[in-house]
Write a protein that holds these residues in place. Structure first.
Motif, PDB file in Angstrom:
ATOM      1  N   LEU A 161       7.412  18.800 -37.953  1.00 49.59           N
ATOM      2  CA  LEU A 161       7.674  17.684 -37.049  1.00 49.59           C
ATOM      3  C   LEU A 161       6.593  17.630 -35.972  1.00 49.59           C
ATOM      4  O   LEU A 161       6.655  16.806 -35.067  1.00 49.59           O
ATOM      5  N   THR A 162       5.600  18.521 -36.082  1.00 48.55           N
ATOM      6  CA  THR A 162       4.579  18.678 -35.058  1.00 48.55           C
ATOM      7  C   THR A 162       3.302  17.911 -35.357  1.00 48.55           C
ATOM      8  O   THR A 162       2.713  17.314 -34.481  1.00 48.55           O
ATOM      9  N   GLY A 163       2.829  17.967 -36.597  1.00 47.48           N
ATOM     10  CA  GLY A 163       1.584  17.278 -36.913  1.00 47.48           C
ATOM     11  C   GLY A 163       0.999  17.698 -38.235  1.00 47.48           C
ATOM     12  O   GLY A 163       1.625  18.386 -39.031  1.00 47.48           O
ATOM     13  N   SER A 164      -0.273  17.281 -38.403  1.00 42.22           N
ATOM     14  CA  SER A 164      -0.923  17.446 -39.703  1.00 42.22           C
ATOM     15  C   SER A 164      -1.997  18.525 -39.703  1.00 42.22           C
ATOM     16  O   SER A 164      -3.138  18.281 -40.027  1.00 42.22           O
ATOM     17  N   GLY A 165      -1.651  19.717 -39.298  1.00 44.13           N
ATOM     18  CA  GLY A 165      -2.383  20.962 -39.480  1.00 44.13           C
ATOM     19  C   GLY A 165      -3.861  20.963 -39.180  1.00 44.13           C
ATOM     20  O   GLY A 165      -4.321  20.162 -38.403  1.00 44.13           O
ATOM     21  N   PRO A 166      -4.593  21.850 -39.810  1.00 39.85           N
ATOM     22  CA  PRO A 166      -4.248  22.700 -40.946  1.00 39.85           C
ATOM     23  C   PRO A 166      -3.619  24.035 -40.540  1.00 39.85           C
ATOM     24  O   PRO A 166      -3.717  24.450 -39.388  1.00 39.85           O
ATOM     25  N   THR A 167      -2.987  24.662 -41.509  1.00 36.82           N
ATOM     26  CA  THR A 167      -2.454  26.002 -41.326  1.00 36.82           C
ATOM     27  C   THR A 167      -2.433  26.709 -42.670  1.00 36.82           C
ATOM     28  O   THR A 167      -2.590  26.083 -43.717  1.00 36.82           O
ATOM     29  N   THR A 168      -2.235  28.005 -42.622  1.00 37.19           N
ATOM     30  CA  THR A 168      -2.132  28.806 -43.840  1.00 37.19           C
ATOM     31  C   THR A 168      -0.746  29.420 -43.886  1.00 37.19           C
ATOM     32  O   THR A 168      -0.260  29.928 -42.877  1.00 37.19           O
TER      33      THR A 168
END
Length: 133
Positions: A58-65
């Motif tokens: 619900l926070t946003g479009s990253g990026p993350t692993t």
């Protein structure tokens, strides 16, 4: 006959055919994304009979692993805090379905989601949608 004799003189390595992944990237879509209803997230182009996972932010479009059992670390276009909706198996046509109740207070919120086909560890498109009132 001569060709058979010539070919028999060569030692050819054994060849095995491995199971292969689908040639498409999973495609994520959603219907019924409205408060007080049950949304249906659909992932097309998955490996038939294999596990598919769904992640939401619900926070946003990253990026993350993220670390997943079958794939180890895999990159997603989502911003933490992530919600792992769960895992389901794709049907024989390569379609995986997830249902998720949408709370009353979610109207107007933007939902970012991605699916992972755990075999062969392929990531779907990033789906950005607003919860309808």
């Amino acid at each position: 006959m001569i060709l058979a004799l010539i070919l028999s003189a060569f030692s050819l390595p054994s060849v095995s055919v491995a199971e292969h992944a689908p040639l498409t990237t999973p495609v994520l879509s959603v219907t019924n994304l409205k408060r007080n209803l049950v949304a249906i997230f659909r992932v097309d182009g998955c490996t038939p009979g294999r596990s598919v996972g769904l992640f939401v932010s619900l926070t946003g479009s990253g990026p993350t692993t993220v670390t997943t059992g079958p794939c180890g670390q895999i990159g997603l276009d989502l911003t933490p805090r992530l919600f792992y909706i769960g895992t389901t198996n794709a049907n024989g046509s390569g379609v995986a379905l997830f249902t998720q109740p949408i709370p009353a207070g979610a109207g107007g919120r933007t939902v970012y989601s991605q699916a992972v086909d755990y075999y062969p560890c392929s990531v779907s498109n990033l789906l950005v949608a607003v919860v309808a009132n």
